[in-house]
Design a protein around this motif. Sequence first.
Motif, PDB file in Angstrom:
ATOM      1  N   SER A   1     -19.256   9.398   2.007  1.00  0.00           N
ATOM      2  CA  SER A   1     -20.442   9.527   2.584  1.00  0.00           C
ATOM      3  C   SER A   1     -21.095   8.603   3.363  1.00  0.00           C
ATOM      4  O   SER A   1     -22.008   8.956   4.239  1.00  0.00           O
ATOM      5  CB  SER A   1     -22.048  10.129   1.075  1.00  0.00           C
ATOM      6  OG  SER A   1     -22.217   8.835   0.135  1.00  0.00           O
TER       7      SER A   1
ATOM      8  N   SER B   1     -26.556  10.882  -1.900  1.00  0.00           N
ATOM      9  CA  SER B   1     -27.728  10.784  -1.032  1.00  0.00           C
ATOM     10  C   SER B   1     -27.059  12.073  -0.924  1.00  0.00           C
ATOM     11  O   SER B   1     -26.492  13.221  -1.312  1.00  0.00           O
ATOM     12  CB  SER B   1     -27.449  10.150   0.724  1.00  0.00           C
ATOM     13  OG  SER B   1     -25.404   9.730   0.663  1.00  0.00           O
TER      14      SER B   1
ATOM     15  N   GLN C   1     -16.544  13.023   9.733  1.00  0.00           N
ATOM     16  CA  GLN C   1     -16.236  13.868   8.224  1.00  0.00           C
ATOM     17  C   GLN C   1     -15.014  15.487   7.672  1.00  0.00           C
ATOM     18  O   GLN C   1     -14.932  15.667   6.226  1.00  0.00           O
ATOM     19  CB  GLN C   1     -17.339  14.992   9.049  1.00  0.00           C
ATOM     20  CG  GLN C   1     -18.906  14.855   9.044  1.00  0.00           C
ATOM     21  CD  GLN C   1     -19.630  15.246   9.622  1.00  0.00           C
ATOM     22  OE1 GLN C   1     -19.498  16.908  10.319  1.00  0.00           O
ATOM     23  NE2 GLN C   1     -20.736  15.501  10.168  1.00  0.00           N
TER      24      GLN C   1
ATOM     25  N   LYS D   1     -25.754  14.125   1.283  1.00  0.00           N
ATOM     26  CA  LYS D   1     -26.040  15.112   2.508  1.00  0.00           C
ATOM     27  C   LYS D   1     -25.056  15.925   1.749  1.00  0.00           C
ATOM     28  O   LYS D   1     -24.018  15.857   1.089  1.00  0.00           O
ATOM     29  CB  LYS D   1     -24.965  13.274   2.180  1.00  0.00           C
ATOM     30  CG  LYS D   1     -25.441  12.879   3.416  1.00  0.00           C
ATOM     31  CD  LYS D   1     -24.776  11.049   3.613  1.00  0.00           C
ATOM     32  CE  LYS D   1     -25.526  10.952   4.559  1.00  0.00           C
ATOM     33  NZ  LYS D   1     -25.301   9.388   4.930  1.00  0.00           N
ATOM     34  N   LEU D   2     -24.162  16.208   2.627  1.00  0.00           N
ATOM     35  CA  LEU D   2     -22.991  17.644   2.480  1.00  0.00           C
ATOM     36  C   LEU D   2     -22.384  17.569   1.708  1.00  0.00           C
ATOM     37  O   LEU D   2     -22.178  17.987   0.623  1.00  0.00           O
ATOM     38  CB  LEU D   2     -22.470  18.566   3.409  1.00  0.00           C
ATOM     39  CG  LEU D   2     -21.829  19.444   3.191  1.00  0.00           C
ATOM     40  CD1 LEU D   2     -22.765  21.050   2.083  1.00  0.00           C
ATOM     41  CD2 LEU D   2     -21.574  20.865   4.549  1.00  0.00           C
TER      42      LEU D   2
ATOM     43  N   TRP E   1     -20.185   9.670   6.678  1.00  0.00           N
ATOM     44  CA  TRP E   1     -20.247  11.060   7.553  1.00  0.00           C
ATOM     45  C   TRP E   1     -20.752  11.180   8.251  1.00  0.00           C
ATOM     46  O   TRP E   1     -20.449  11.880   8.511  1.00  0.00           O
ATOM     47  CB  TRP E   1     -21.095  11.381   6.362  1.00  0.00           C
ATOM     48  CG  TRP E   1     -20.901  13.190   5.972  1.00  0.00           C
ATOM     49  CD1 TRP E   1     -22.268  13.390   6.432  1.00  0.00           C
ATOM     50  CD2 TRP E   1     -19.890  13.668   6.166  1.00  0.00           C
ATOM     51  NE1 TRP E   1     -21.881  15.198   6.765  1.00  0.00           N
ATOM     52  CE2 TRP E   1     -20.490  15.502   6.002  1.00  0.00           C
ATOM     53  CE3 TRP E   1     -18.860  14.033   5.577  1.00  0.00           C
ATOM     54  CZ2 TRP E   1     -20.148  16.691   5.832  1.00  0.00           C
ATOM     55  CZ3 TRP E   1     -18.118  14.394   5.083  1.00  0.00           C
ATOM     56  CH2 TRP E   1     -19.135  16.371   5.516  1.00  0.00           C
ATOM     57  N   ASP E   2     -21.765  10.437   8.839  1.00  0.00           N
ATOM     58  CA  ASP E   2     -22.714  10.268   9.668  1.00  0.00           C
ATOM     59  C   ASP E   2     -22.028  10.076  11.108  1.00  0.00           C
ATOM     60  O   ASP E   2     -22.382   9.875  13.024  1.00  0.00           O
ATOM     61  CB  ASP E   2     -24.134  10.040   9.425  1.00  0.00           C
ATOM     62  CG  ASP E   2     -24.652  10.513   8.712  1.00  0.00           C
ATOM     63  OD1 ASP E   2     -24.644  11.626   8.483  1.00  0.00           O
ATOM     64  OD2 ASP E   2     -26.013   9.656   8.240  1.00  0.00           O
TER      65      ASP E   2
ATOM     66  N   ASN F   1     -20.881  14.982   0.183  1.00  0.00           N
ATOM     67  CA  ASN F   1     -21.862  14.742  -2.080  1.00  0.00           C
ATOM     68  C   ASN F   1     -22.225  16.254  -2.721  1.00  0.00           C
ATOM     69  O   ASN F   1     -22.059  16.299  -3.750  1.00  0.00           O
ATOM     70  CB  ASN F   1     -23.556  13.351  -2.107  1.00  0.00           C
ATOM     71  CG  ASN F   1     -23.312  11.960  -1.418  1.00  0.00           C
ATOM     72  OD1 ASN F   1     -21.713  11.418  -1.692  1.00  0.00           O
ATOM     73  ND2 ASN F   1     -24.240  11.737  -0.931  1.00  0.00           N
TER      74      ASN F   1
END
Length: 133
Positions: free
Chosen positions: A28, A95, A38, A97-98, A31-32, A100
């Motif tokens: 994660s 967090s 991703q 986030k998708l 992830w960004d 997770n």
Amino acid sequence: MTVLSFAVLSVAGLGVGVLSGFAMGWVSHFWDLGLTQQAVGLAAVVAQLVVLYTLCRLAGWGSRRQSGAVGFAVGYVAVMLVMLGYLTGGNIVFSAKLVNYVFLFGSMIALAVGVMRSLVLPPRPTPTVTGAL
């Protein structure tokens, strides 16, 4: 023996939960960074879920009881519940986030299926032929 295997496999589930939770933190964290990260992150999550399912099935198979798989799952879920809690600074370990959510819900599904599929049925009696040919 059942209680002992349940306890040992619960501790094993705790250990696997800690390791996979922190591994998920790395997934994660990146992830960004873009679509490639991703895709790699989702592949890592799927690989973790397959390993988790396999470990749960092996726990049931190794203990020759479904309680072994349940013990492993209980230890794992206990760690995940602790990791969902708040830290002293107000941050959470996972967090929002998708990836997770996919990991958390996917791991619960993998454990549930692993426990259900680890049901050990007694062997079927083989029919005996009476009488000589």
